[in-house]
Design a protein around this motif. Structure first.
Motif, PDB file in Angstrom:
ATOM      1  N   ARG A  40       0.688  -1.306   0.043  1.00  0.00           N
ATOM      2  CA  ARG A  40      -0.026   0.154   0.071  1.00  0.00           C
ATOM      3  C   ARG A  40       1.045   1.409   0.060  1.00  0.00           C
ATOM      4  O   ARG A  40       1.950   1.190   0.701  1.00  0.00           O
ATOM      5  CB  ARG A  40      -0.896  -0.043   1.181  1.00  0.00           C
ATOM      6  CG  ARG A  40      -1.907  -1.134   1.485  1.00  0.00           C
ATOM      7  CD  ARG A  40      -2.526  -1.096   2.630  1.00  0.00           C
ATOM      8  NE  ARG A  40      -3.475  -2.368   2.873  1.00  0.00           N
ATOM      9  CZ  ARG A  40      -4.570  -2.379   2.385  1.00  0.00           C
ATOM     10  NH1 ARG A  40      -5.211  -1.298   1.905  1.00  0.00           N
ATOM     11  NH2 ARG A  40      -5.277  -3.568   2.328  1.00  0.00           N
ATOM     12  N   ALA A 241      -0.334   2.740  -8.493  1.00  0.00           N
ATOM     13  CA  ALA A 241      -1.171   1.567  -7.942  1.00  0.00           C
ATOM     14  C   ALA A 241      -1.667   0.773  -9.137  1.00  0.00           C
ATOM     15  O   ALA A 241      -1.560  -0.396  -8.751  1.00  0.00           O
ATOM     16  CB  ALA A 241      -2.276   2.193  -7.386  1.00  0.00           C
ATOM     17  N   THR A 247      -2.563  -0.651  -3.687  1.00  0.00           N
ATOM     18  CA  THR A 247      -3.665   0.255  -3.136  1.00  0.00           C
ATOM     19  C   THR A 247      -2.998   1.727  -2.789  1.00  0.00           C
ATOM     20  O   THR A 247      -1.911   1.893  -2.102  1.00  0.00           O
ATOM     21  CB  THR A 247      -4.251  -0.161  -1.823  1.00  0.00           C
ATOM     22  OG1 THR A 247      -4.708  -1.502  -2.120  1.00  0.00           O
ATOM     23  CG2 THR A 247      -5.583   0.641  -1.421  1.00  0.00           C
ATOM     24  N   THR A 249      -3.720   5.485  -1.184  1.00  0.00           N
ATOM     25  CA  THR A 249      -4.674   6.434  -0.674  1.00  0.00           C
ATOM     26  C   THR A 249      -4.185   7.867  -0.376  1.00  0.00           C
ATOM     27  O   THR A 249      -3.138   8.062  -0.028  1.00  0.00           O
ATOM     28  CB  THR A 249      -4.587   5.869   0.954  1.00  0.00           C
ATOM     29  OG1 THR A 249      -5.000   4.573   0.863  1.00  0.00           O
ATOM     30  CG2 THR A 249      -5.880   6.421   1.592  1.00  0.00           C
TER      31      THR A 249
END
Ligand SMILES: [Zn+2]
Length: 257
Positions: A40, A241, A247, A249
């Motif tokens: 992530r 990503a 992922t 964010t």
């Protein structure tokens, strides 16, 4: 899951990090390494305790920022500066920063993305810095009022508000220039005047730029330093990503400016 090295190789190449000049404190590229693989990532405009906290809460092992760890210059690693580093190292979070390379990128850059957001199509560069054009410029037939509304919508999305130098309601923008962040200064105004631009859209600028702009017959729309620089990091995070199956964010911590 990719390692930091794999992601950095991709980012360095995509952003042309080695070739694009920048201010000494930008230190583009990997600014802090980590140990483990990365599943992530988090993106943010600014490097701060709040964005680090957001990245850790999101489970990110890489924080991708526009204004990096060294933006404020060389300072002792005490107090909040020590705390930031401690948080990053104990959670194994790496930091990668891209300043001007992210402003100028032709697909993922703050400037082209702001133009697209305002419904404008760039045909040339603007805001020359050393060997590069940081911003973009072009021609249009759009009421300045409409551009101000669109820029204001972006600003308010990120808890800011548009500041505009005064203009007549029926004024039309024919030749515009965009430079995100601290885009208005004496040199960008001189360049705008030389190029015959009538409207500038920037993040922010000092008070004297509004006065100078009026003398030059240029309207300046100040849409917020933060808001205008949220576009690039988010696009870059999405690109990373999708390329690596990660992922991403966006950690939204508006500066108010
Ligand atoms: Zn900036």
């Amino acid at each position: 899951m990719p390692s930091l090295e794999q992601l950095a190789t991709f980012l360095d190449a995509t952003l042309d990090i080695a070739r694009i000049p920048d201010y000494p404190n930008a230190v583009n590229g990997v600014q802090l390494a980590n140990v483990g693989d990365i599943q992530r990532i988090a993106t943010a405009v600014d490097f701060s305790t709040e964005t680090i906290t957001g990245a850790i809460d999101a489970g990110a092992r890489l924080l991708l920022v526009h204004h990096g760890m060294f933006w404020g210059g060389v300072q002792p690693l005490t107090d909040h500066r020590h705390r930031r580093l401690w948080m990053l190292v104990t959670h194994d979070v790496a930091v990668y920063s891209a300043h001007l390379p992210l402003d100028v990128h032709r697909q993922l850059g703050n400037n082209v993305l702001l133009a697209a957001r305002l419904g404008l199509e760039p045909s040339s560069g603007f805001a020359t810095y050393q060997s590069i054009d940081v911003g973009v410029s072009g021609e249009s037939d759009v009421p300045t009022r409409v551009l101000a509304e669109r820029a204001g919508a972006l600003a308010s999305e990120f808890k800011g508000s548009l500041v505009a130098t005064p203009f007549e309601r029926d004024r039309v923008t024919r030749r515009w220039g965009i430079c995100t962040g601290a885009g208005a200064d004496s040199s960008s105004l001189r360049e705008a005047s030389r190029r015959g631009l009538d409207t500038l859209i920037v993040g922010e600028g000092p008070h004297h730029t509004a006065i100078e702009a009026r003398e030059l017959g240029i309207v300046v729309l100040y849409a917020g330093h933060y808001a205008t620089e949220t576009l690039g990091v988010r696009a870059l995070g999405d690109q990373l990503a999708s390329t690596f199956g990660l992922t991403s964010t966006f950690i939204d911590v508006p500066s108010g400016l």
